[in-house]
Design a protein around this motif. Structure first.
Motif, PDB file in Angstrom:
ATOM      1  N   LYS A 184       2.949   1.686   9.628  1.00 54.80           N
ATOM      2  CA  LYS A 184       2.178   0.635   8.979  1.00 54.80           C
ATOM      3  C   LYS A 184       3.024  -0.094   7.942  1.00 54.80           C
ATOM      4  CE  LYS A 184      -2.382   2.732   9.616  1.00 54.80           C
ATOM      5  NZ  LYS A 184      -3.515   3.383   8.941  1.00 54.80           N
ATOM      6  N   GLN A 185       3.734   0.684   7.106  1.00 54.58           N
ATOM      7  CA  GLN A 185       4.587   0.063   6.094  1.00 54.58           C
ATOM      8  C   GLN A 185       5.663  -0.813   6.743  1.00 54.58           C
ATOM      9  OE1 GLN A 185       6.125   3.204   3.685  1.00 54.58           O
ATOM     10  NE2 GLN A 185       4.142   3.724   2.777  1.00 54.58           N
ATOM     11  N   ASP A 188       4.121  -3.987   7.982  1.00 52.78           N
ATOM     12  CA  ASP A 188       3.849  -4.894   6.867  1.00 52.78           C
ATOM     13  C   ASP A 188       5.127  -5.591   6.420  1.00 52.78           C
ATOM     14  OD1 ASP A 188       1.434  -2.589   5.472  1.00 52.78           O
ATOM     15  OD2 ASP A 188       1.188  -4.215   6.903  1.00 52.78           O
ATOM     16  N   ASP A 191       6.059  -8.191   8.879  1.00 44.71           N
ATOM     17  CA  ASP A 191       5.209  -9.371   8.756  1.00 44.71           C
ATOM     18  C   ASP A 191       5.664 -10.258   7.604  1.00 44.71           C
ATOM     19  OD1 ASP A 191       2.264  -7.499   9.677  1.00 44.71           O
ATOM     20  OD2 ASP A 191       3.645  -8.648  10.912  1.00 44.71           O
ATOM     21  N   ASN A 465       4.308  -7.835  -3.875  1.00 44.69           N
ATOM     22  CA  ASN A 465       3.560  -8.865  -3.151  1.00 44.69           C
ATOM     23  C   ASN A 465       3.097  -9.982  -4.096  1.00 44.69           C
ATOM     24  OD1 ASN A 465       3.752  -7.610  -0.640  1.00 44.69           O
ATOM     25  ND2 ASN A 465       2.066  -6.238  -1.116  1.00 44.69           N
TER      26      ASN A 465
END
Length: 597
Positions: A184-185, A188, A191, A465
């Motif tokens: 998942k990391q 991300d 992305d 982020n």
């Protein structure tokens, strides 16, 4: 009848237990039992007590072959079947192949020394048998002790295998969960990288479009200059023609002075009027030049304001860099705090291990004292029983029934002593399990610390982020400023189209503006490089955190390995104590007397 019954059970899938005790089975029955064991896959318990199967060697060998191929039977009772050492050898060969039998009862047969050795040798390759009864077979005590040790070893192996399977299942779950989190990391991060690439591509396309627009404007200006040059050439040609006409007129005037005096005066007046008109046109052109110069001054003032705005944006970017350095310093401080917490946990864990070691030593001393006391009591009891044995040997021919009752009492006392030792061992094992539970709680605390550190890493990612969002806002602001510049450039182009004088000065001004735009593009590229460097720094920080998490997991695995090693050592010590007690009980005079009988 037995043959028909067993033939029907060969294809049965519901019967789990079969009791054929005391049915006088012979060769045909033994062969039918061997066939049943080859074909049936549902029977788990088989009782064949009091059937004298060992008398029929061929049938019993066929039965043993069927037992070797069976992988479903778990309990087999062969008491009082007159099995000799040859039958025990056949059974040993079957047990080497069998991988499912857990309990085998061979009491009250005639196995002897050779049969006991054969069974003991087969236990080296059989790892599933947990219980083997050999009482009443004239087997020496050392072989019996070795068989009991092998059974205890198999039981310990089964418990350890079950524990390791459970742990492997739990660890596999944890590894899968960690893999999911890592994926998942990674997704991300990919992305975010793709978004940044798309934004860079968009900015490149916009800059290319702007460059193309500027190139078109320059081409238009070049075309305007060419048209103006053509007009100037046309005016010069017209002037040359007019001069020729004037010269011709002068000649005509010289030839016909008398006739055209009046006409000369008229021409003179017309020339004066033309001169006046030329003077007026020059004044208009001068006024237009002054207005154009004023407009150029206004445009320069606007360019200065834009440069000031760029400086303010550079100051804002410097502040953003300072914020990023502060956040990185905070992350480093948090990492140092996490390391200090880990050191504190290590010290506390070492202290708990030292306390557990001291408690274990105390328990071992207490157990040794208790065992010595029990040994002294057992010696006293054995001496008393020895005196009774001597008295009974003198009156053995008269009172056999009394001797049998005494023997039964002695066996009951031995059973009581064994049960008491087993209870003590169970209590000690419960105490050790309590210690293991405490150790697992400490391990859970360490895992909670790891989870807290993961949360801190997630917070750092959230801050990163936010910083990326702030950088996106700054980038959008730069795009807006560039749009403003484009609009002003369009206004400038429209004004340049109106002005047709001093083309060289306007071209130089446009070149200066182009250099300024190149400087802005360089600044934008520098800002994009800074953003890329910041993203790479954040990615490296995330990789460092992942390395720290993997190191913590490795430490947890090492701790679990130490716990399992301690558990195995405690189990070995318990088995050694039990074997010593059993060896002492069987090596006593009472045990030798019972084995001789």
């Amino acid at each position: 009848g037995v043959k028909l019954l067993l033939h029907g059970l060969c294809s049965n899938t519901t019967v789990k237990s079969l009791d054929l005790k005391g049915n006088n089975l012979r060769t045909v029955g033994a062969e039918a039992l061997g066939k049943l064991l080859r074909q049936n896959k549902s029977i788990r318990s088989l009782i064949l007590e009091w059937n004298s199967l060992g008398v029929w060697e061929e049938g019993f060998s066929f039965f043993c072959q069927g037992l070797g191929t069976n992988n479903f039977l778990q309990r087999l009772d062969l008491r009082n079947n007159q099995i000799n050492h040859q039958g025990a050898g056949e059974l040993a060969m079957a047990l080497k192949q069998n991988a499912s039998l857990q309990e085998l009862d061979l009491r009250w047969n005639n196995i002897g020394l050779l049969g006991g050795r054969a069974l003991l040798n087969c236990l080296h390759s059989n790892k599933t048998l947990k219980r083997l009864e050999l009482a009443g077979n004239n087997v020496p005590s050392d072989i019996l002790r070795a068989v009991e040790q092998a059974m205890d070893h198999n039981q310990d192996r089964q418990t350890i295998l079950s524990e390791t399977q459970n742990r492997a299942y739990i660890l596999s779950k944890e590894v899968l969960s960690l893999k999911d989190e890592k994926t998942k990391q990674f997704l991300d991060l990919m992305d975010t990288i793709d978004k940044q690439r798309e934004e860079i591509a968009k900015s490149g396309r916009t800059s290319a479009a702007r460059i193309s627009q500027l190139q078109e404007a320059l081409d238009e200006q070049h075309s305007i200059m060419n048209s103006l040059k053509a007009k100037l050439q046309m005016t010069e040609a017209a002037l040359a023609l007019s001069e020729q006409k004037v010269h011709n007129l002068g000649e005509l005037l010289n030839a016909t002075k008398q006739e055209q005096t009046s006409m000369a005066e008229r021409h003179f007046m017309e020339l004066q009027q033309q001169k006046q008109e030329g003077i007026d046109r020059e004044g208009k052109l001068l006024r237009d030049l002054s207005a154009a110069s004023e407009k150029n001054l206004l445009l320069r003032n606007q360019v200065d304001e834009l440069e000031k705005k760029c400086k303010v944006q550079q100051d804002q970017l410097f502040l953003v860099k300072q914020d990023l350095t502060n956040t990185t310093a905070e992350l480093k401080l948090r990492a140092v705090q996490a390391e200090e917490r880990l050191e504190m946990e290590k010290r506390r864990f070492k202290q708990s291990l030292d306390d557990m070691e001291s408690l274990r030593l105390k328990e071992v001393d207490h157990m040794t004292q208790h065992i010595e006391a029990s040994e002294r009591s057992m010696q006293d009891r054995i001496q008393r029983l020895e005196a009774v044995r001597i008295a009974l040997e003198e009156e053995l021919s008269q009172v056999k029934a009394a001797a049998l009752t005494e023997r039964g009492q002695a066996e009951e006392e031995l059973i009581k002593v064994r049960n008491q030792a087993r209870l003590e061992e169970q209590q000690r094992l419960e105490h050790l399990e309590e210690k293991l539970r405490l150790m697992t709680e400490s391990r859970d605390e360490a895992q909670n610390c790891c989870l807290k550190q993961k949360q801190m890493v997630a917070e750092a990612q959230a801050k990163a982020n936010q910083l990326s969002l702030h950088a996106d806002g700054l980038r959008r602001r730069l795009e807006e400023l560039q749009q403003d510049l484009n609009s002003k450039e369009e206004e400038k182009v429209t004004e340049v189209n109106k002005v047709k004088v001093e083309l060289q000065e306007q071209i130089g001004h446009l070149q200066a503006e182009r250099t300024a735009q190149d400087g802005l593009r360089e600044k934008i590229s520098a800002l994009e490089r800074q953003l890329k460097a910041l993203s790479s720094n954040h990615r490296e920080a995330l990789l460092d955190k992942e390395g720290e998490i993997s190191m913590l997991l490795e430490k947890l695995r090492m701790k679990e390995a130490d716990i399992s090693r301690m558990r195995e050592e405690e189990a070995q010590r318990a088995s050694f104590l039990q074997n010593a007690i059993m060896a002492y009980v069987q090596g006593s005079p009472l045990g030798t007397h019972s084995s001789r009988k």
